[in-house]
Design an enzyme around this catalytic site. Sequence first.
Site, short mmCIF file in Angstrom:
data_model
loop_
_atom_site.label_atom_id
_atom_site.label_comp_id
_atom_site.label_asym_id
_atom_site.label_seq_id
_atom_site.Cartn_x
_atom_site.Cartn_y
_atom_site.Cartn_z
N SER A 9 0.84 -1.20 0.00
CA SER A 9 0.00 0.00 0.00
C SER A 9 0.88 1.25 0.00
O SER A 9 1.75 1.41 0.87
CB SER A 9 -0.87 0.03 1.25
N HIS A 34 -0.98 -1.32 -4.28
CA HIS A 34 -2.28 -1.05 -3.63
C HIS A 34 -2.39 0.44 -3.39
O HIS A 34 -1.60 1.04 -2.65
CB HIS A 34 -2.35 -1.82 -2.31
N ASP A 36 -4.57 3.28 -1.89
CA ASP A 36 -5.67 3.54 -0.95
C ASP A 36 -6.24 4.93 -1.20
O ASP A 36 -5.62 5.94 -0.87
CB ASP A 36 -5.17 3.42 0.50
N MET A 38 -8.98 7.66 -0.33
CA MET A 38 -9.86 8.00 0.79
C MET A 38 -10.43 9.40 0.60
O MET A 38 -9.72 10.29 0.15
CB MET A 38 -9.07 7.95 2.10
N HIS A 67 -8.13 0.74 -4.21
CA HIS A 67 -9.09 0.50 -3.12
C HIS A 67 -9.84 1.79 -2.84
O HIS A 67 -9.30 2.72 -2.24
CB HIS A 67 -8.31 0.02 -1.89
N MET A 69 -12.08 3.87 -0.94
CA MET A 69 -12.78 4.07 0.34
C MET A 69 -13.46 5.44 0.24
O MET A 69 -13.10 6.41 0.91
CB MET A 69 -11.78 4.01 1.51
N MET A 138 -10.99 -6.38 5.08
CA MET A 138 -10.27 -5.41 5.90
C MET A 138 -9.98 -6.02 7.26
O MET A 138 -10.89 -6.55 7.92
CB MET A 138 -11.11 -4.14 6.08
N ASP A 176 -6.22 -6.76 4.07
CA ASP A 176 -5.65 -5.41 4.11
C ASP A 176 -5.74 -4.82 5.51
O ASP A 176 -6.83 -4.56 6.01
CB ASP A 176 -6.43 -4.54 3.12
C1 DX5 Z 1 -6.60 1.27 5.79
C2 DX5 Z 1 -5.60 1.02 4.69
C3 DX5 Z 1 -4.41 0.29 5.30
C4 DX5 Z 1 -3.28 0.09 4.36
C5 DX5 Z 1 -2.31 -0.92 4.92
O1 DX5 Z 1 -7.66 1.96 5.28
O2 DX5 Z 1 -6.19 0.27 3.66
O3 DX5 Z 1 -4.88 -0.95 5.75
O4 DX5 Z 1 -3.76 -0.35 3.16
O5 DX5 Z 1 -1.75 -0.34 6.02
P1 DX5 Z 1 -0.78 -1.13 7.03
O6 DX5 Z 1 -0.14 -2.26 6.28
O7 DX5 Z 1 0.20 -0.07 7.44
O8 DX5 Z 1 -1.67 -1.59 8.12
ZN ZN Z 2 -6.50 -0.62 1.24
#
Ligand code: DX5
Ligand code: ZN
Length: 219
Positions: A9, A34, A36, A38, A67, A69, A138, A176
């Site tokens: 990520s 990956h 993320d 948001m 991903h 979100m 998740m 994740d």
């Molecule tokens: C949360 C993110 C995290 C990220 C991974 O919304 O999706 O989970 O991808 O983060 P680590 O590996 O640092 O937990």
């Molecule tokens: Zn993610």
Amino acid sequence: MKNIQISPSILSADFSQLGTEIKKLEEGGADMIHVDVMDGHFVPNLTIGPPVIKALRKHCSLKFDVHLMISPVHKYIKAYADAGADIITIHPEATQSLGESIKTIKDLNKKVGVSLNPESKIDLITEFLDQIDLVLIMSVNPGFGGQKFMPEVLDKIKQLKKIQQEKNLNFDIEIDGGINFENSKIAIDAGANILVSGTTVFKSNDGDIKKNINLLKLK
Ligand code: DX5
Ligand code: ZN
């Protein structure tokens, strides 16, 4: 038996050097990136959107595992497809019609993923499992990297694995959140075949990305 893939990520990357950072992931043996996304509404954090993904696209040949979100998500799907996403993963709670959103992603010739938060039940997606390419489980509440792994979500992975075998389906199972060298094996043994990791890949072993990716793959 699917090969284990690592999808680091970029949430834990140096955002001032994202082009260089994803090159390091590619050189370090990542299987995909990956991303993320948001929106500060579906989750209490705000990261990047289509313009940044578009800018990164030319710096990396790996698949972008995006991903989303964000909520509402349906009306933004095409923008992420056009920006260069290869896999577009959405949350069922973020769309009025999961079936419609899945169809939109497939019509754009992208792989479709559906993500379940720790408290979300598999019932939300069971009827769609034969239409999707990936289920993202998740193992933290979405929004931030570096959180503690929630082992209770492993039961959902085991349930998904069972359904997959019973119905002879072939979707990937991605996990994740909080994945590290101590829990990657139990996640794989439960049935996950794609591990997302931000903190462990970027921060462990003085940031030796290649070593961290290999350790997660249990090579
Ligand atoms: C949360 C993110 C995290 C990220 C991974 O919304 O999706 O989970 O991808 O983060 P680590 O590996 O640092 O937990
Ligand atoms: Zn993610």
